[in-house]
Motif scaffolding. Structure first.
Motif: not given
Lengths: 528, 314, 271
Positions: A50, A52, A55, A75, B213, B216
């Motif tokens: 994904m 995701l 960091r 992105e 999340r 997203r």
């Protein structure tokens, strides 16, 4: 060409290696399951697809979706891909939805993100999607008005709203009851067929995997240890870890035989009501009946299992047996003495019972050392042991659960989940109670650790006459550790009997439904 | 929703009743004989008697309390002993300075804090975020009355953009607003700093939630997720702070009025304290507390507007 | 060790040392007036200049630090001593009438800003530093009570508390043995923040004459005296103002630093 192709993919987060040389392929219409214990890197694999990741992530290798390299995508391109080409479902349905937005708007949002369509049309399609996932709910409802299973269906509706080619489901049914789980799995299978989607399913539950996946990928510590079509893998496992995993999942213990004995715990007509907020300004306060006319008994040295789904009254029953809360009708006695004695607890009754809870992380005061933690039940004794006798008791309790005496000076954060459950058992054993309540005591543990703790419980039964009530939602576990089983539904015990009788010949429709819904681990030959 | 409103309304009434009892107790019971307290030891007997009659001290406590409350409900706060005029008139002259000042400051505080907090949270760790955190750290530590003095020094005395104090009245609304501007800034900036910090941390909390999340995963960009999903949820704790801040701004305004020589409730209350005019003190304090309680009630209603869970529960 | 902790602790220690030093030594005696040397700027003989009576401002800042720290610290003490037990009781008796009573009481006190409490007290008892302590202290009670209750409630749901109940321990003992040790960190951090708010409140109260009375030195009073002189001798206003700013900044940084060090997710009450 595969729909999804992950090749030699490695990931490190803040310098710690999480995934190493991962290779996975998913075709359209195919269900691929990634399985493994916690920390194996299953979820991070999903988040990598994904884009995701948290960091501080550094990755290399290749992730190709439909011929497009995701690791090279910008992105903006990833945003375009998420929800559109790939949909995702998460583990915790209770928190996955925005609490201040209606479910219809949340489903419509996916469509509005990816298609040029009016808000009105998107809403109309959201209504259809909500129906398609099996909900008969107005789109104007808010998440807090829905049950966990219903919320998970809304999440699924959002994920499939624009017919993605690939669906990723990260432990989609782990937080749900078995009967709900069966229905959600069915829904997912139906959607895969209907849309010809690829489904990448991440789950720790091997029974679910075996019953559903076309292909199984087993992961351990960030690496793939084995990957093969389901039938091939079940027939002929190669890697020792895979074998160990399957063995632990179906782990059985042998309890020592026991003869009939007099009743130890006796409950008759137990009813427990919780007051609810007033519905009118005046008038009687409504109440919720958590336990409804519950009667059962446990003999001295008897091992009794209690199965039921969330909200059936298991926890309420635990509290009532332990004498922590009053009951509105009926009686609970231990060897004839009532367990609840109002404000002042009857210590002579209390010292004959102890409890082991589910969550190894919340069971201990983080500020106390093990020595202090496990000696807390001494409070129940009139003359608690001191100095040498106390040290001996601590040492014996720790040894009995397979820990070392030197562990007594450590704090709880120094132990793993499995070790913590051992400490919890040590705390329960230290005053040598006759009855222990295991309240979902192995439910939070990985399969291999769970197998060890179950062995420990069986061993303890061999060394002493111990009666317990083993409460669990997991039928396979209850089946192996109980002489007798109680089945609970909506605050009532609907069926009880000897364990094998119940499992082989369930009478009550609810018991039948439970057993039918529970995913079965296929018989595996342990030839090697 | 109706039940929620009714529940809050009843607690509003109870709060008002208890608050009025506390104030009555402190002002009229603790001093023993309020009349001789107000007039001091050298008071003449006939003046004392006159004040006692004025305050109704010959009646039982309970009757006096009810008379006081009933009077207030009809807009009668009694008569000031030093000014010899109805307290209601005194308050009416002054509240139109204090209340607009508090509202002005609240508006400024919110207008500064929201963008700053959202910007900082959306660019966590950036130079802009660090600058905003540093500025709020200073703002929180700023004594507002001193800040007011500095503003006067710079903008009134040195630059002569504003007058150093005084209030021209509402005949010319623009001029009135202008003369309230420096006081409002002095009040608002330290509060804005607190509000921006709360906004930022509340947003960051929300950005860590599962539903972000999910958003997203639907394809929302980080910024879209922030605006569409995080901001409204983050408002819930922020509203609490806004409610609390109003009471601070109202009370803080009393101090700032001193710096700018504004003819508001502050001046009235300090003159009354030094003149021992308990009747005025009692009424003004009750008015301040009343406003705070009503504002908190409004905040409770605002919660329900933001959070559907409150609307359906209780 | 993070940066804000170091800076915050440094600033706080400097002011604490200044206050302690004032007990044994100040550059000048602040009770002696020296009118010929009034309103002098910053110089070698008067590091921070003199005020309208010719008193040494550095000496007054040192003496004022005593007042500020004492008032704010005692007010935090009142808040902790009364608020924490109230919060513990409310949490232990969650849902009971007593809990409701305590929480409603808290709401009520929150409706009285500390300045309003100070006004009420002063109107009846006259102005003094003690009244400032009481006014700020009363305001601190609901802050600590709410925070304690909010932090204690989830702990009461934890299994280790249930285990203690199974062992027959009464709520009071569980509160002290299991709840209190787990909220101490939070109280320390919130205490630091309330300390800084106390410094600000004390300054505000003495500025409007409701706090410490002359001859007790106080930063807020220095600012009140400086108000009419700000255009001719700005330093009389700037020095005490920056002193308050730095002291409060130091305490806030210390609180933030402690929070980040202990647990960045601590839920504090900011007012």
């Amino acid at each position: 060409m595969s729909l999804l192709r992950i090749k030699e993919y490695s990931l490190a987060i803040n310098g710690t290696e999480i995934l190493h040389d991962v290779d996975i392929a998913v075709d359209a219409g195919q269900i691929v399951a990634i399985t493994g214990e916690s920390g194996s890197g299953k979820s991070m694999t999903a988040l990598s697809i994904m884009g995701l990741l948290p960091r501080g992530s550094v990755n290399r290798g290749q992730i190709m979706l439909d011929g497009v390299s995701l690791l090279d995508a910008s992105e903006a391109e990833l945003c375009d891909m998420r929800g559109n080409a790939v949909g995702m479902i998460f583990q915790e349905p209770m928190t996955a939805l925005n609490p201040v937005m209606t479910i219809g708007d949340q489903v419509a949002e996916t469509i509005l993100m990816h298609e040029k369509i009016s808000r009105h049309d998107a809403r109309a399609r959201a209504v259809k999607l909500i129906e398609r996932v099996g909900l008969k709910l107005a789109p104007t409802r808010y998440p807090h008005e829905l049950s966990g299973g219903q919320r998970q269906r809304v999440v699924i509706a959002m994920a499939i709203a624009v017919r993605p080619k690939l669906l990723i489901a990260d432990e989609p049914t782990t937080a749900l009851d078995v009967t709900t789980q069966a229905r959600i799995l069915e829904l997912l299978k139906g959607l895969v067929d209907e849309f010809d989607m690829g489904l990448l399913m991440i789950t720790h539950d091997l029974a679910v995997v075996a019953g559903m996946a076309d292909k199984i990928v087993v992961m351990q510590n960030g690496r793939i240890v084995e990957a093969a079509p389901t039938q091939t893998l079940l027939r002929d496992m190669q890697h020792p870890y895979t074998k160990a995993l399957f063995k632990a999942s179906g782990h059985k213990v042998t309890l020592p035989a026991r003869a009939d004995a007099p009743h130890l715990l006796y409950a008759k007509g137990v009813t427990r009501d919780y007051p609810l907020p007033r519905s009118g300004l005046f008038g009687a306060r409504p109440s919720f009946r958590a336990l409804n006319n519950v009667s059962f008994h446990i003999e001295h040295g008897e091992r009794v299992g209690l199965v039921g789904e969330s909200g059936c009254g298991k926890s309420t029953l635990t509290r009532a047996i332990l004498g922590l809360e009053p009951i509105q009708a009926g009686e609970i006695t231990l060897d004839g003495d009532p367990v609840f004695t109002g404000k002042k607890p009857n210590l002579t009754v209390r010292r004959r019972m102890q409890v082991v809870f589910q969550d190894p992380y919340s069971s201990f005061n983080p500020r106390h050392r093990v020595e202090r933690l496990i000696t807390e039940p001494f409070h129940l004794l009139e003359n608690p042991p001191t100095s040498a006798a106390r040290d001996a008791a601590i040492a014996a309790a720790l040894r009995d659960v397979g820990l070392s005496v030197s562990d007594k000076d450590k704090y709880i954060h120094e132990f793993s989940g499995g070790q913590r459950q051992r400490i919890a058992i040590a705390r329960a054993l230290i005053i040598e109670p006759e009855l222990i309540i295991f309240d979902e005591a192995v439910s939070a543990l990985d399969v291999s650790v769970r197998a060890q703790v179950l062995d420990l419980i069986a061993d303890l039964c061999k060394s002493r006459s111990l009666a317990y009530l083993f409460i669990s939602h997991d039928l396979s576990v209850v089946r192996t550790v109980a002489d007798r089983v109680l089945v609970m539904q909506a605050g009532q015990i609907v069926e009880h009997g000897a364990t094998e009788d119940i499992f082989l010949n369930p009478q009550h429709p609810y018991t039948q439904a439970l057993i039918a819904a529970a995913p079965q681990l296929p018989e595996i030959s342990h030839a090697s | 929703m109706i039940r929620y409103t009714f529940g809050r309304l009843s607690s509003l009434v109870i709060s008002l009743i208890v608050a009025s009892m506390v104030i009555f107790l402190v002002i009229e019971v603790i001093p023993g004989d309020p009349a001789s307290f107000m007039l001091g030891i050298n008071a003449r007997e006939d003046t004392l008697a006159a004040l006692r009659a004025e305050m109704g001290l010959d009646q039982p406590l309970v009757i006096r309390y009810f008379n006081w409350v009933l009077g207030m409900l009809q807009g009668d706060f009694g008569n000031s002993w030093t000014y010899k005029t109805p307290v209601a008139e005194l308050i009416n002259d002054r509240i139109w300075v204090s209340l607009p000042l508090a509202v002005y400051a609240l508006l400024l505080s919110t207008l500064i804090a929201f963008p700053a907090g959202i910007y900082a949270a959306s660019r966590r760790g950036s130079a802009g975020d660090v600058t905003i955190i540093g500025a709020t750290q200073l703002g929180v530590a700023l004594p507002n009355f001193w800040f007011a003095m500095i503003l006067v020094l710079i903008f009134a005395i040195k630059l002569r953009w504003f007058s150093a104090g005084g209030f021209p009245g509402w005949d010319d609304p623009l001029l009135a607003i202008k003369s309230l501007t420096l006081p409002a800034i002095a009040l608002a900036l330290p509060q804005a700093a607190i509000l921006a910090r709360v906004m930022r941390s509340s947003l960051l909390d929300m950005l860590g939630e599962d539903f972000i999340r999910t958003a997203r995963a639907k394809g929302l960009t980080r910024r879209q997720a922030l605006w569409r999903h995080a901001v409204r949820n983050a408002l819930i704790p922020v509203l609490t702070i806004i409610g609390l801040q109003f009471s601070f701004l109202l009370a803080g305004g009393i101090i700032i009025e001193q710096v700018f020589f504004l003819p508001g409730l502050g001046r009235l209350i300090f003159q009354s304290i030094s003149a021992r005019d308990l009747i005025v003190v009692e009424s003004v304090v009750m008015l301040l507390v009343f406003t705070v309680i009503v504002v908190n009630f409004a905040v409770d209603l605002a919660y329900a507007a933001v959070d559907p869970r409150l609307r359906s529960r209780a | 060790m993070n940066k804000s902790f170091v800076i915050g602790a440094g600033l706080s220690v400097v002011f604490l040392l200044l206050a302690l030093l004032s007990f044994v030594w100040t550059p000048y005696d602040i009770e002696t007036l020296d009118i010929p040397n009034k309103l002098q700027g910053l110089s070698g003989s008067h590091l921070l200049g003199t005020d309208h009576f010719g008193r040494d401002i550095l000496s007054m800042i040192m003496m004022g630090a005593r007042t500020s720290i004492a008032v704010a610290l005692l007010a935090v003490g009142i808040g902790l001593l009364l608020g924490v037990p109230l919060g513990l009781i409310a949490a232990a008796k969650h849902g009971s009438f007593l809990d409701e009573l305590i929480m409603r009481g808290n709401d009520l006190v929150f409706a009285f800003p500390s300045l309003v409490i100070a006004i009420l007290i002063t109107a009846v008892f006259g102005a003094s530093a003690i009244n400032a302590i009481i006014a700020i202290g009363i305001f601190n009670i609901p802050v600590f009570a709410r925070l304690t209750r909010a932090a204690a409630l989830p702990l009461w749901e934890r299994d280790f508390v249930l285990a203690a109940r199974v062992c027959g321990k009464p709520p009071a003992r569980i509160s002290i043995e299991h709840i209190l040790p787990n909220i101490t960190n939070l109280m320390i951090v919130q205490g630091t923040i309330q300390f800084s708010l106390g410094i600000l409140a004390e300054a505000a109260l003495s500025y409007i004459g409701l706090g410490a009375q002359p001859p007790t030195a106080s930063w807020g009073r220095m600012l009140a005296d400086a108000q009419t002189l700000v255009s001719i001798a700005p330093h009389t206003a700037l020095v005490p103002g920056f002193t308050i700013l730095l002291m409060v900044l130091g305490l806030n940084l210390l609180g933030d630093g402690l929070r980040d060090w202990i647990d960045p997710k601590l839920r504090l009450i900011r007012t």
